[in-house]
Design a protein around this motif. Structure first.
Motif, PDB file in Angstrom:
ATOM      1  N   ALA A 141      -9.992  34.294 -39.526  1.00 34.44           N
ATOM      2  CA  ALA A 141      -9.897  35.455 -38.641  1.00 34.44           C
ATOM      3  C   ALA A 141      -8.709  36.350 -38.983  1.00 34.44           C
ATOM      4  O   ALA A 141      -8.701  37.534 -38.636  1.00 34.44           O
ATOM      5  N   LEU A 142      -7.726  35.806 -39.678  1.00 35.18           N
ATOM      6  CA  LEU A 142      -6.558  36.598 -40.062  1.00 35.18           C
ATOM      7  C   LEU A 142      -6.904  37.621 -41.147  1.00 35.18           C
ATOM      8  O   LEU A 142      -6.182  38.592 -41.339  1.00 35.18           O
ATOM      9  N   GLY A 143      -7.988  37.391 -41.876  1.00 29.62           N
ATOM     10  CA  GLY A 143      -8.385  38.302 -42.940  1.00 29.62           C
ATOM     11  C   GLY A 143      -7.786  37.913 -44.276  1.00 29.62           C
ATOM     12  O   GLY A 143      -7.209  36.824 -44.427  1.00 29.62           O
ATOM     13  N   PRO A 144      -7.900  38.790 -45.286  1.00 34.02           N
ATOM     14  CA  PRO A 144      -7.402  38.489 -46.635  1.00 34.02           C
ATOM     15  C   PRO A 144      -5.908  38.182 -46.651  1.00 34.02           C
ATOM     16  O   PRO A 144      -5.125  38.830 -45.945  1.00 34.02           O
ATOM     17  N   LEU A 145      -5.538  37.207 -47.467  1.00 32.50           N
ATOM     18  CA  LEU A 145      -4.140  36.782 -47.542  1.00 32.50           C
ATOM     19  C   LEU A 145      -3.538  36.989 -48.931  1.00 32.50           C
ATOM     20  O   LEU A 145      -2.428  36.544 -49.192  1.00 32.50           O
ATOM     21  N   ASP A 146      -4.274  37.685 -49.807  1.00 31.35           N
ATOM     22  CA  ASP A 146      -3.845  37.771 -51.210  1.00 31.35           C
ATOM     23  C   ASP A 146      -3.165  39.068 -51.586  1.00 31.35           C
ATOM     24  O   ASP A 146      -2.904  39.321 -52.760  1.00 31.35           O
ATOM     25  N   ASP A 147      -2.839  39.918 -50.608  1.00 34.27           N
ATOM     26  CA  ASP A 147      -2.163  41.168 -50.923  1.00 34.27           C
ATOM     27  C   ASP A 147      -1.283  41.574 -49.750  1.00 34.27           C
ATOM     28  O   ASP A 147      -1.510  41.141 -48.611  1.00 34.27           O
ATOM     29  N   VAL A 148      -0.289  42.416 -50.020  1.00 36.37           N
ATOM     30  CA  VAL A 148       0.583  42.907 -48.955  1.00 36.37           C
ATOM     31  C   VAL A 148      -0.189  43.936 -48.134  1.00 36.37           C
ATOM     32  O   VAL A 148      -0.695  44.921 -48.674  1.00 36.37           O
ATOM     33  N   ARG A 149      -0.281  43.701 -46.845  1.00 41.43           N
ATOM     34  CA  ARG A 149      -1.038  44.617 -45.989  1.00 41.43           C
ATOM     35  C   ARG A 149      -0.653  44.400 -44.535  1.00 41.43           C
ATOM     36  O   ARG A 149      -0.006  43.404 -44.182  1.00 41.43           O
ATOM     37  N   ASP A 150      -1.063  45.341 -43.695  1.00 40.24           N
ATOM     38  CA  ASP A 150      -0.969  45.142 -42.263  1.00 40.24           C
ATOM     39  C   ASP A 150      -2.380  45.175 -41.691  1.00 40.24           C
ATOM     40  O   ASP A 150      -3.344  45.500 -42.393  1.00 40.24           O
ATOM     41  N   GLY A 151      -2.528  44.805 -40.444  1.00 38.31           N
ATOM     42  CA  GLY A 151      -3.843  44.772 -39.831  1.00 38.31           C
ATOM     43  C   GLY A 151      -3.736  44.525 -38.339  1.00 38.31           C
ATOM     44  O   GLY A 151      -2.643  44.400 -37.784  1.00 38.31           O
ATOM     45  N   GLU A 152      -4.889  44.475 -37.687  1.00 37.78           N
ATOM     46  CA  GLU A 152      -4.947  44.257 -36.245  1.00 37.78           C
ATOM     47  C   GLU A 152      -5.870  43.086 -35.922  1.00 37.78           C
ATOM     48  O   GLU A 152      -6.902  42.909 -36.576  1.00 37.78           O
ATOM     49  N   LEU A 153      -5.486  42.317 -34.930  1.00 36.74           N
ATOM     50  CA  LEU A 153      -6.324  41.241 -34.405  1.00 36.74           C
ATOM     51  C   LEU A 153      -6.755  41.665 -33.011  1.00 36.74           C
ATOM     52  O   LEU A 153      -5.915  41.913 -32.142  1.00 36.74           O
ATOM     53  N   ALA A 154      -8.056  41.768 -32.802  1.00 35.17           N
ATOM     54  CA  ALA A 154      -8.574  42.237 -31.519  1.00 35.17           C
ATOM     55  C   ALA A 154      -8.356  41.197 -30.422  1.00 35.17           C
ATOM     56  O   ALA A 154      -8.186  39.999 -30.697  1.00 35.17           O
ATOM     57  N   ASP A 155      -8.364  41.651 -29.187  1.00 33.04           N
ATOM     58  CA  ASP A 155      -8.243  40.758 -28.046  1.00 33.04           C
ATOM     59  C   ASP A 155      -9.319  39.679 -28.128  1.00 33.04           C
ATOM     60  O   ASP A 155     -10.497  39.975 -28.326  1.00 33.04           O
ATOM     61  N   GLY A 156      -8.915  38.422 -28.021  1.00 35.44           N
ATOM     62  CA  GLY A 156      -9.854  37.315 -28.112  1.00 35.44           C
ATOM     63  C   GLY A 156     -10.158  36.873 -29.531  1.00 35.44           C
ATOM     64  O   GLY A 156     -11.084  36.086 -29.744  1.00 35.44           O
ATOM     65  N   TRP A 157      -9.368  37.342 -30.501  1.00 36.38           N
ATOM     66  CA  TRP A 157      -9.585  36.915 -31.892  1.00 36.38           C
ATOM     67  C   TRP A 157      -9.511  35.395 -32.010  1.00 36.38           C
ATOM     68  O   TRP A 157     -10.140  34.785 -32.867  1.00 36.38           O
ATOM     69  N   LEU A 158      -8.726  34.826 -31.099  1.00 37.83           N
ATOM     70  CA  LEU A 158      -8.630  33.377 -30.965  1.00 37.83           C
ATOM     71  C   LEU A 158      -8.689  33.096 -29.464  1.00 37.83           C
ATOM     72  O   LEU A 158      -8.076  33.831 -28.678  1.00 37.83           O
ATOM     73  N   THR A 159      -9.430  32.103 -29.074  1.00 40.81           N
ATOM     74  CA  THR A 159      -9.611  31.819 -27.652  1.00 40.81           C
ATOM     75  C   THR A 159      -8.270  31.738 -26.924  1.00 40.81           C
ATOM     76  O   THR A 159      -7.388  30.958 -27.300  1.00 40.81           O
ATOM     77  N   GLY A 160      -8.117  32.578 -25.902  1.00 38.83           N
ATOM     78  CA  GLY A 160      -6.896  32.580 -25.110  1.00 38.83           C
ATOM     79  C   GLY A 160      -5.787  33.455 -25.648  1.00 38.83           C
ATOM     80  O   GLY A 160      -4.711  33.531 -25.045  1.00 38.83           O
ATOM     81  N   TRP A 161      -6.035  34.143 -26.765  1.00 37.88           N
ATOM     82  CA  TRP A 161      -5.003  34.974 -27.383  1.00 37.88           C
ATOM     83  C   TRP A 161      -5.400  36.443 -27.331  1.00 37.88           C
ATOM     84  O   TRP A 161      -6.541  36.799 -27.621  1.00 37.88           O
ATOM     85  N   GLY A 162      -4.424  37.284 -26.987  1.00 36.08           N
ATOM     86  CA  GLY A 162      -4.660  38.716 -26.898  1.00 36.08           C
ATOM     87  C   GLY A 162      -4.497  39.405 -28.235  1.00 36.08           C
ATOM     88  O   GLY A 162      -4.258  38.769 -29.258  1.00 36.08           O
TER      89      GLY A 162
END
Length: 203
Positions: A141-162
């Motif tokens: 759910a975190l997305g690609p990890l092989d390059d320098v970048r920023d991103g957003e995790l939507a509300d509920g990306w992980l149960t109980g997490w905003g």
């Protein structure tokens, strides 16, 4: 506190005066980025016991052209000095450099949590106290990890997490570091550049 203010003489003084009206004591100011006509500054403040954060926001917002982007609690170590301190620790203990940067990331980058992940196995190698416990689906759910970048995790990306904003940077090894701020603010280009620089120094 992160503030957007007009890039003109007197703006910083006006903001400092406004902060003083609610008893805020400025320990340090860091210019994060400058653009045409405005700047983004980070202020490290001490507030009187019992002072409401809303009063600080209201005081700053009363200055023409000023916008408070973010206000949060952080440890005293911050800014350039924290970069130097963590770099010294990484140099003294090169075998643990990746873990050291992960552990110190909340203070160095003013983030909520940080995590070190093996890009090949998807295993979490290290994490700070406030980081979630991720299984394989959570890492994906975190997305690609092989390059320098920023991103957003939507509300509920992980149960109980905003919702959260993240920054990712790979080390030369198979590991990547993930930084997260719950609710923002977004990572600026200068912050990604600092993250890229520190990860590149790990051999």
């Amino acid at each position: 506190m992160r503030v957007v203010l007009p890039d003109r003489p007197g703006s910083l003084g006006a903001v400092a005066t406004a902060m003083g009206t609610v008893g805020a004591d400025i320990n340090a100011v860091e210019i994060v980025e400058k653009y045409e006509g405005y700047a983004i500054d980070d202020f490290m403040l001490e507030m009187p016991v019992g002072a409401a954060p809303d009063s600080l926001i209201t005081a700053c917002a009363s200055v023409e052209g000023v916008e408070v982007v973010w206000l949060s609690h952080y440890p005293e170590a911050w800014g350039l000095q924290s970069d130097v301190d963590v770099l010294n620790s990484m140099t003294e203990q090169p075998d643990d450099a990746e873990t050291i940067l992960t552990r110190e990331a909340p203070a160095v980058f003013r983030v909520t949590w940080a995590m070190l992940i093996d890009r090949v196995s998807g295993k979490v190698l290290a994490q700070t106290d406030l980081a979630p416990d991720l299984d394989e689906a959570g890492v994906i759910a975190l997305g690609p990890l092989d390059d320098v970048r920023d991103g957003e995790l939507a509300d509920g990306w992980l149960t109980g997490w905003g919702e959260a904003v993240i920054a990712v940077a790979p080390f030369r090894s198979n590991a990547s570091i993930v930084l997260a701020r719950r609710g923002g603010p977004e990572f600026l280009k200068s912050e990604l550049a600092r993250l890229r620089h520190l990860t590149a120094l790990v051999v």
